[in-house]
Design an enzyme around this catalytic site. Structure first.
Site, PDB file in Angstrom:
ATOM      1  N   GLU A 122       0.891  -1.146  -0.034  1.00 65.21           N
ATOM      2  CA  GLU A 122       0.064   0.117   0.057  1.00 65.21           C
ATOM      3  C   GLU A 122       0.914   1.134   0.070  1.00 65.21           C
ATOM      4  O   GLU A 122       0.564   2.185  -0.705  1.00 65.21           O
ATOM      5  CB  GLU A 122      -0.891   0.150   1.193  1.00 65.21           C
ATOM      6  CG  GLU A 122      -1.715   1.259   1.394  1.00 65.21           C
ATOM      7  CD  GLU A 122      -2.894   1.325   0.359  1.00 65.21           C
ATOM      8  OE1 GLU A 122      -2.995   2.229  -0.310  1.00 65.21           O
ATOM      9  OE2 GLU A 122      -3.744   0.331   0.293  1.00 65.21           O
ATOM     10  N   VAL A 125       2.953   3.830  -2.887  1.00 64.72           N
ATOM     11  CA  VAL A 125       2.396   4.839  -3.650  1.00 64.72           C
ATOM     12  C   VAL A 125       1.646   5.727  -2.548  1.00 64.72           C
ATOM     13  O   VAL A 125       0.585   5.078  -1.774  1.00 64.72           O
ATOM     14  CB  VAL A 125       1.502   4.482  -4.837  1.00 64.72           C
ATOM     15  CG1 VAL A 125       0.773   5.836  -5.333  1.00 64.72           C
ATOM     16  CG2 VAL A 125       2.381   3.845  -5.910  1.00 64.72           C
ATOM     17  N   LEU A 129      -1.160   7.117   2.896  1.00 66.96           N
ATOM     18  CA  LEU A 129      -2.642   7.523   2.297  1.00 66.96           C
ATOM     19  C   LEU A 129      -3.071   6.290   1.573  1.00 66.96           C
ATOM     20  O   LEU A 129      -2.212   5.525   0.697  1.00 66.96           O
ATOM     21  CB  LEU A 129      -2.555   8.691   0.978  1.00 66.96           C
ATOM     22  CG  LEU A 129      -2.006   9.989   1.539  1.00 66.96           C
ATOM     23  CD1 LEU A 129      -1.864  10.954   0.369  1.00 66.96           C
ATOM     24  CD2 LEU A 129      -2.994  10.654   2.628  1.00 66.96           C
ATOM     25  N   GLU A 183      14.495   9.286  -1.216  1.00 66.33           N
ATOM     26  CA  GLU A 183      15.145   7.750  -1.540  1.00 66.33           C
ATOM     27  C   GLU A 183      16.663   7.649  -0.987  1.00 66.33           C
ATOM     28  O   GLU A 183      17.196   8.808  -0.749  1.00 66.33           O
ATOM     29  CB  GLU A 183      15.166   7.533  -2.789  1.00 66.33           C
ATOM     30  CG  GLU A 183      13.606   7.075  -3.412  1.00 66.33           C
ATOM     31  CD  GLU A 183      12.858   6.141  -2.792  1.00 66.33           C
ATOM     32  OE1 GLU A 183      13.498   5.017  -2.685  1.00 66.33           O
ATOM     33  OE2 GLU A 183      11.759   6.307  -2.378  1.00 66.33           O
ATOM     34  N   ASP A 194      11.418   7.817  -9.390  1.00 64.26           N
ATOM     35  CA  ASP A 194      10.465   6.920  -8.396  1.00 64.26           C
ATOM     36  C   ASP A 194       9.148   7.307  -8.685  1.00 64.26           C
ATOM     37  O   ASP A 194       8.176   6.584  -8.435  1.00 64.26           O
ATOM     38  CB  ASP A 194      10.875   7.668  -7.117  1.00 64.26           C
ATOM     39  CG  ASP A 194       9.977   7.376  -5.867  1.00 64.26           C
ATOM     40  OD1 ASP A 194      10.395   6.077  -5.687  1.00 64.26           O
ATOM     41  OD2 ASP A 194       9.224   8.028  -5.259  1.00 64.26           O
ATOM     42  N   LYS A 198       6.116   4.645  -9.466  1.00 61.65           N
ATOM     43  CA  LYS A 198       4.625   4.801  -8.722  1.00 61.65           C
ATOM     44  C   LYS A 198       3.419   4.797 -10.102  1.00 61.65           C
ATOM     45  O   LYS A 198       2.412   4.322  -9.729  1.00 61.65           O
ATOM     46  CB  LYS A 198       4.650   6.156  -8.008  1.00 61.65           C
ATOM     47  CG  LYS A 198       5.415   6.187  -6.574  1.00 61.65           C
ATOM     48  CD  LYS A 198       5.642   7.270  -6.003  1.00 61.65           C
ATOM     49  CE  LYS A 198       6.404   7.315  -4.814  1.00 61.65           C
ATOM     50  NZ  LYS A 198       6.737   8.461  -4.083  1.00 61.65           N
TER      51      LYS A 198
END
Length: 257
Positions: A122, A125, A129, A183, A194, A198
């Protein structure tokens, strides 16, 4: 968890990228007496060996085994298929497995279904949230998702929100690193890599066979910095990259204005 939900947790293995601690041969449980990082520097720690780690978990008869992978390492992601085939559930905040080679991604999905295990990613990304679970719920209940729009790079959002006449690009990046937004290699953020990962994770949740090569991007980092090899510790590399990024302060300020 023990008090609220009335079940116990047995920590079988604790590992860093170089050392690991294994539970004893009888109970398979580790006795954690303090800071795990300090224990990994102690005399009971052995050199990290992912095959030995896998063997330790395979020997555990507990039907509810979980690996929490915080490495975001592609080499570790290569073991996901084997771990799932052993009935081990996986939790990972990284996006290398979800955005990795398409053949491997499909293999992981098959392994998850065939072995009735969980693969939870989860936070790969949107951090905390619930973006992926919400998207998954929409798809599984028959909704047609037509558009996803948003800022997928927390570092870029932070940098451009904090740039000003007094705060240069490189200084804003330094502040983002200090907030632990970046990162381990901040170039992954600034190059758009990155964010591309996503996007791939989101697209695959929608059932699209998308790979990194299908996502267009504009890197903020020139080739000479992207291709440069930084060989120090994470902090030393941060410092060296930030020094190199100072050459971008003037052109980035012109774009910001």
């Amino acid at each position: 968890l023990k008090d609220k939900l009335n079940f116990g947790v047995c920590v079988n293995v604790i590992s860093s990228s170089s050392k690991m601690l294994l539970g004893n041969s009888d109970t398979k449980c580790l006795v954690c007496t303090g800071d795990p990082n300090e224990q990994l520097e102690g005399p009971e720690a052995v050199d990290f060996d992912i095959d030995a780690l896998t063997k330790q978990l395979e020997a555990d008869v507990n039907p509810h085994r979980i690996i929490v992978d915080c490495t975001n390492s592609d080499a570790v992601a290569e073991y996901y298929d084997k771990w799932m085939s052993l009935g081990i559930n996986i939790i990972s905040p990284g996006n290398l497995a979800g955005a990795g080679p398409l053949d491997r991604y499909h293999a992981l999905q098959r392994a998850q279904r065939e072995n009735s295990v969980e693969w939870q990613y989860e936070s790969s990304v949107g951090s905390a949230l619930p973006i992926l679970s919400t998207l998954r719920d929409l798809v599984q209940t028959g909704d047609d998702v037509q558009l996803i729009r948003g800022s997928l790079s927390g570092v870029m959002a932070f940098v451009f929100n904090n740039m000003s006449e007094e705060t240069t690009f490189s200084e804003a990046v330094r502040l983002a690193i200090a907030q632990d937004f970046a990162e381990n290699d901040v170039r992954d953020d600034l190059s758009g890599l990155d964010a591309r990962r996503k996007i791939v994770v989101l697209a695959r949740e929608l059932g699209l066979d998308v790979s990194l090569e299908d996502v267009e991007m504009e890197s903020l980092v020139p080739d000479d910095i992207m291709e440069k090899e930084y060989t120090g510790s994470i902090q030393e590399n941060y410092d060296a990259i930030l020094e190199d990024l100072k050459s971008l302060d003037e052109p980035m300020m012109k774009r910001w204005k």
